[in-house]
Design a protein around this motif. Structure first.
Motif, PDB file in Angstrom:
ATOM      1  N   LYS A 186       0.803  -1.227   0.000  1.00 35.59           N
ATOM      2  CA  LYS A 186       0.000   0.000   0.000  1.00 35.59           C
ATOM      3  C   LYS A 186       0.837   1.278   0.000  1.00 35.59           C
ATOM      4  N   GLU A 187       2.009   1.231   0.606  1.00 34.31           N
ATOM      5  CA  GLU A 187       2.837   2.426   0.761  1.00 34.31           C
ATOM      6  C   GLU A 187       3.996   2.405  -0.238  1.00 34.31           C
ATOM      7  N   HIS A 188       4.542   3.599  -0.481  1.00 37.09           N
ATOM      8  CA  HIS A 188       5.797   3.671  -1.235  1.00 37.09           C
ATOM      9  C   HIS A 188       6.873   4.216  -0.299  1.00 37.09           C
ATOM     10  N   PHE A 189       7.768   3.337   0.109  1.00 37.45           N
ATOM     11  CA  PHE A 189       8.929   3.752   0.877  1.00 37.45           C
ATOM     12  C   PHE A 189      10.060   4.059  -0.100  1.00 37.45           C
ATOM     13  N   TRP A 190      10.876   5.066   0.227  1.00 37.05           N
ATOM     14  CA  TRP A 190      11.861   5.564  -0.731  1.00 37.05           C
ATOM     15  C   TRP A 190      12.766   4.476  -1.282  1.00 37.05           C
ATOM     16  N   TRP A 191      13.115   3.493  -0.418  1.00 36.08           N
ATOM     17  CA  TRP A 191      14.069   2.461  -0.823  1.00 36.08           C
ATOM     18  C   TRP A 191      13.505   1.513  -1.887  1.00 36.08           C
ATOM     19  N   MET A 192      12.209   1.562  -2.123  1.00 38.30           N
ATOM     20  CA  MET A 192      11.616   0.708  -3.160  1.00 38.30           C
ATOM     21  C   MET A 192      12.054   1.134  -4.549  1.00 38.30           C
ATOM     22  N   GLY A 193      12.391   2.416  -4.714  1.00 41.51           N
ATOM     23  CA  GLY A 193      12.869   2.917  -5.997  1.00 41.51           C
ATOM     24  C   GLY A 193      11.740   3.420  -6.872  1.00 41.51           C
ATOM     25  N   ASP A 194      12.092   4.372  -7.726  1.00 41.07           N
ATOM     26  CA  ASP A 194      11.121   4.907  -8.683  1.00 41.07           C
ATOM     27  C   ASP A 194      11.728   5.096 -10.070  1.00 41.07           C
ATOM     28  N   GLY A 195      12.959   4.645 -10.241  1.00 35.91           N
ATOM     29  CA  GLY A 195      13.629   4.789 -11.527  1.00 35.91           C
ATOM     30  C   GLY A 195      14.356   6.100 -11.690  1.00 35.91           C
ATOM     31  N   VAL A 196      14.223   6.998 -10.712  1.00 34.70           N
ATOM     32  CA  VAL A 196      14.873   8.310 -10.775  1.00 34.70           C
ATOM     33  C   VAL A 196      15.773   8.533  -9.559  1.00 34.70           C
ATOM     34  N   SER A 197      15.223   8.317  -8.375  1.00 30.50           N
ATOM     35  CA  SER A 197      15.967   8.564  -7.139  1.00 30.50           C
ATOM     36  C   SER A 197      17.101   7.547  -6.982  1.00 30.50           C
ATOM     37  N   PRO A 198      18.237   7.989  -6.436  1.00 32.53           N
ATOM     38  CA  PRO A 198      19.353   7.055  -6.234  1.00 32.53           C
ATOM     39  C   PRO A 198      19.033   6.044  -5.142  1.00 32.53           C
ATOM     40  N   MET A 199      19.425   4.804  -5.360  1.00 37.78           N
ATOM     41  CA  MET A 199      19.212   3.723  -4.408  1.00 37.78           C
ATOM     42  C   MET A 199      20.553   3.292  -3.807  1.00 37.78           C
ATOM     43  N   ASN A 200      20.464   2.491  -2.739  1.00 33.85           N
ATOM     44  CA  ASN A 200      21.673   1.921  -2.150  1.00 33.85           C
ATOM     45  C   ASN A 200      21.339   0.558  -1.567  1.00 33.85           C
ATOM     46  N   ASN A 201      22.137   0.092  -0.601  1.00 34.28           N
ATOM     47  CA  ASN A 201      21.928  -1.259  -0.063  1.00 34.28           C
ATOM     48  C   ASN A 201      20.548  -1.443   0.549  1.00 34.28           C
ATOM     49  N   TRP A 202      19.922  -0.371   1.018  1.00 32.91           N
ATOM     50  CA  TRP A 202      18.577  -0.488   1.584  1.00 32.91           C
ATOM     51  C   TRP A 202      17.616  -1.197   0.616  1.00 32.91           C
ATOM     52  N   THR A 203      17.736  -0.870  -0.644  1.00 32.08           N
ATOM     53  CA  THR A 203      16.763  -1.363  -1.624  1.00 32.08           C
ATOM     54  C   THR A 203      16.717  -2.878  -1.635  1.00 32.08           C
ATOM     55  N   ILE A 204      17.867  -3.495  -1.761  1.00 31.62           N
ATOM     56  CA  ILE A 204      17.881  -4.958  -1.910  1.00 31.62           C
ATOM     57  C   ILE A 204      17.825  -5.655  -0.551  1.00 31.62           C
ATOM     58  N   TRP A 205      18.351  -5.011   0.475  1.00 35.12           N
ATOM     59  CA  TRP A 205      18.327  -5.588   1.825  1.00 35.12           C
ATOM     60  C   TRP A 205      16.882  -5.685   2.318  1.00 35.12           C
ATOM     61  N   LEU A 211      10.490 -10.251   0.907  1.00 35.14           N
ATOM     62  CA  LEU A 211      10.224 -11.438   0.091  1.00 35.14           C
ATOM     63  C   LEU A 211      10.214 -12.710   0.934  1.00 35.14           C
ATOM     64  N   MET A 212      11.165 -12.823   1.858  1.00 36.28           N
ATOM     65  CA  MET A 212      11.219 -14.006   2.718  1.00 36.28           C
ATOM     66  C   MET A 212       9.923 -14.151   3.511  1.00 36.28           C
ATOM     67  N   LEU A 228       5.906 -10.224  -5.377  1.00 35.37           N
ATOM     68  CA  LEU A 228       7.031 -10.657  -6.205  1.00 35.37           C
ATOM     69  C   LEU A 228       7.323  -9.640  -7.299  1.00 35.37           C
ATOM     70  N   GLN A 229       6.303  -9.137  -7.946  1.00 39.18           N
ATOM     71  CA  GLN A 229       6.512  -8.182  -9.036  1.00 39.18           C
ATOM     72  C   GLN A 229       7.035  -6.848  -8.524  1.00 39.18           C
ATOM     73  N   LYS A 230       6.524  -6.408  -7.380  1.00 43.47           N
ATOM     74  CA  LYS A 230       7.028  -5.157  -6.810  1.00 43.47           C
ATOM     75  C   LYS A 230       8.483  -5.313  -6.382  1.00 43.47           C
ATOM     76  N   ALA A 231       8.809  -6.465  -5.802  1.00 44.93           N
ATOM     77  CA  ALA A 231      10.185  -6.739  -5.403  1.00 44.93           C
ATOM     78  C   ALA A 231      11.105  -6.794  -6.619  1.00 44.93           C
ATOM     79  N   ALA A 232      10.617  -7.348  -7.707  1.00 43.06           N
ATOM     80  CA  ALA A 232      11.424  -7.422  -8.931  1.00 43.06           C
ATOM     81  C   ALA A 232      11.758  -6.038  -9.467  1.00 43.06           C
ATOM     82  N   LYS A 233      10.781  -5.128  -9.407  1.00 39.89           N
ATOM     83  CA  LYS A 233      11.063  -3.752  -9.833  1.00 39.89           C
ATOM     84  C   LYS A 233      12.147  -3.125  -8.966  1.00 39.89           C
TER      85      LYS A 233
END
Length: 605
Positions: A186-205, A211-212, A228-233
């Motif tokens: 339901k929410e968009h947390f910054w670490w999820m990414g939007d294709g513009v903002s810079p990401m770091n280890n937070w995103t995949i961690w 996912l687990m 799964l699809q949101k995690a893939a993005k």
């Protein structure tokens, strides 16, 4: 890359079984007795379990004083203790630890929130709120990880906990849905990414741990597919931050939270989809990300470190080995196997991610079966994406950073060098002290370890005594970088004037020539009208200055040529607990004041 697979209408969704539950005794009984006995002894050492009491004022302490450790230590201790008890019960299977496990589960479920105080906000880089709002959960690194810890613990002992009461599982699943799965969609947390903002280890961690949780406990197929699809993005947004060379700009310590979380993200996605993501292990960028850690391993416990990374970046375990195995990186597998042989903590008792511990436990027998003494020769490498240059011979490991001052967890260190000799640190990168509020604030570069004056770089002193140092940001960078590797020699050179504030200096050319089996020659040519240059050198050995030489214990001699006007040596006391993990003794800073009309040269032998 990830989303292309996840979005396929033909993608199968399959039950996720990451390891054998405790009831499948043949798998657990097959483990070596030494490991099972160690797991039980580790848990007995905790008994009677004293669970840390977490108070509201522990959370408030961060916004009041900047101290984040008081809360973190208590939160992490609960999760670590729970993992130790769960592992022991799965190995021993006598019910000995079940009551303590239930207590731990309920204590964690009853916490007001799972995020850390410095992460208690809803907009990136905004001040943390003093207390959490339980009606609007924040998914940060450790909320996501807490969800995974509970998900794994209860899944592993599902039958055993149900025999006590089905309400235990019901309580955990309710918390997982309310605090992780529902806000994730339901929410968009910054670490999820939007294709513009810079990401770091937070995103995949974060993505790995969400996912687990979903893979183990979300039964609705439509919701599982959406997660799964949101995690893939997010995984694609994370990958987009990397150059094709796979270099982690946060350093080898953060590789454990970046590259290795990428690995487990693929593992979980494969487990959810009948191995539909296996082809990703053949992708060149992902293979290069895997290889990074062994490429930046210097010697023994030491790595080529920069940014907030520590010099002693920690021992490898099963995750490094398995990532190397999946991607065909023999050197990474051997590095991990070597560390697993020497570790005093085979069950990762300080690790609060329970999945990592189980992963390690089941992989150890295979890892330890690898023959010793088959280490491959480490190679020279240059990483264009970050400007990281590494060259070696039988005695020296040299690294030079020729990128910019805009790395994630950045220090102002462009142009700095690190040297190890005979398996010991010589010219050092200090690392970072224990995190506090100031570490990730506008005052970050007031902290001494972040400043170029505490790296192997010059400062420029004004007539009134002001010290001009490098500045942070993408525009402060090395230019005209030239490098090469040959059999007998390696070299790199660069122009560094633009790493300093605009107009500070006219030119600063640094050249490093590594004559293998002979010496390392570092030359600095500066043009700085009206300023006095002072070269800072950080060493692990106490330097003795004598007759234009720095004598560094019995390890090396640094011969200095140029128009020197002053040389001073000061001790850098290492008192911070985080720094002490790398530096058992104090470090030293030598400051060499020189006349810029003549080239300054360091000849290290």
């Amino acid at each position: 890359m990830f989303y292309e697979i996840a979005a396929s209408p033909k993608l199968p969704l399959t039950p996720f079984i990451p390891f054998s539950p405790a009831r499948c005794r043949e798998f657990w009984e097959a483990l070596p007795s030494s490991l099972k006995n160690r797991a039980v002894e580790d848990a007995k050492a905790l008994c009677p379990v004293v669970w840390p009491q977490i108070l509201a004022c522990d959370f408030l302490e961060y916004t009041r004083s900047g101290n984040r450790i008081r809360f973190e230590d208590k939160q992490f201790a609960r999760r670590t203790a729970l993992g130790t008890l769960v592992l022991a019960e799965a190995c021993d299977y006598k019910g000995t630890f079940l009551d303590d496990i239930i207590n731990g589960i309920y204590l964690i479920c009853e916490e007001t929130a799972w995020q850390l105080p410095p992460h208690n906000s809803y907009i990136r880089d905004t001040p943390s709120l003093p207390l959490p709002d339980p009606s609007r959960p924040v998914i940060d690194l450790f909320a996501a990880e807490t969800g995974a810890v509970l998900a794994v613990a209860v899944w592993l002992l599902r039958d055993e906990l149900r025999a006590v009461s089905p309400l235990i599982e019901k309580q955990v699943v309710r918390c997982l849905k309310e605090r992780i799965l529902e806000p994730y969609l339901k929410e968009h947390f910054w670490w999820m990414g939007d294709g513009v903002s810079p990401m770091n280890n937070w995103t995949i961690w974060c993505t790995q741990n969400v996912l687990m949780t979903a893979a183990l406990w979300e039964e609705d197929e439509e919701i599982r597919r959406a997660i799964l699809q949101k995690a893939a993005k997010s995984a694609d947004f994370f990958l987009a931050e990397y150059g094709d060379d796979g270099c982690c700009d946060e350093g080898p310590q953060y590789y454990r939270h970046a590259g290795l979380c990428l690995f487990n993200t693929i593992e979980i996605m494969n487990g959810m989809t009948d191995h539909s993501f296996s082809s990703l292990y053949r992708e060149p960028k992902i293979c290069n990300i895997a290889a990074y850690l062994s490429n930046v391993h210097a010697c023994g416990p030491y790595y080529i470190n920069f940014s907030d990374c520590a010099a002693a970046a920690g021992l490898c375990s099963a995750r490094e080995y398995l990532f190397g195995k999946r991607t065909g990186q023999k050197e990474l597998m051997e590095l991990a196997a070597g560390d697993c042989r020497i570790t005093q903590d085979p069950l990762l008792t300080q690790e609060h991610n329970l999945f990592y511990r189980i992963q390690n436990l089941f992989a150890l027998p295979e890892i330890l079966s690898i023959p010793q003494g088959c280490n491959t020769e480490k190679k020279d490498i240059f990483y264009p994406s970050t400007g990281l240059f590494i060259a070696r011979d039988s005695r020296f490991c040299l690294a030079v950073k020729a990128g910019d001052n805009d790395d994630s967890h950045n220090h102002n260190d462009t142009g700095s060098f690190t040297i190890y000799k005979d398996g010991k640190p010589l010219f050092a990168d200090i690392g970072v002290e224990t995190y506090q509020a100031k570490t990730f604030s506008p005052q970050r570069y007031e902290i001494w370890t972040m400043q170029s004056a505490y790296h192997n770089l010059p400062s420029f002193i004004t007539a009134d005594g002001h010290e001009q140092m490098e500045h942070n940001g993408p525009d402060f960078k090395a230019e005209h970088v030239d490098w090469g590797f040959e059999a007998q020699e390696a070299h790199i050179s660069m122009e560094l004037k633009n790493a300093y504030p605009k107009g500070c200096i006219t030119s600063f050319k640094r050249s490093v020539v590594f004559k293998r089996s002979q010496e390392i020659l570092i030359t600095d040519q500066v043009c700085c009208p009206g300023l006095t240059p002072v070269l800072n050198l950080i060493t692990a050995e106490k330097p003795l200055y004598k007759e234009s030489c720095l004598i560094l214990g019995t390890l090396a001699v640094c011969k200095i040529t140029g128009a020197l006007t002053d040389v001073s040596v000061e001790c850098l006391p290492i008192t911070d607990p985080r720094l002490k993990l790398s530096w058992k003794n104090d470090l030293w800073r030598t400051r060499i004041t020189f006349n810029p009309k003549k080239e300054l040269a360091l000849r290290i032998i």
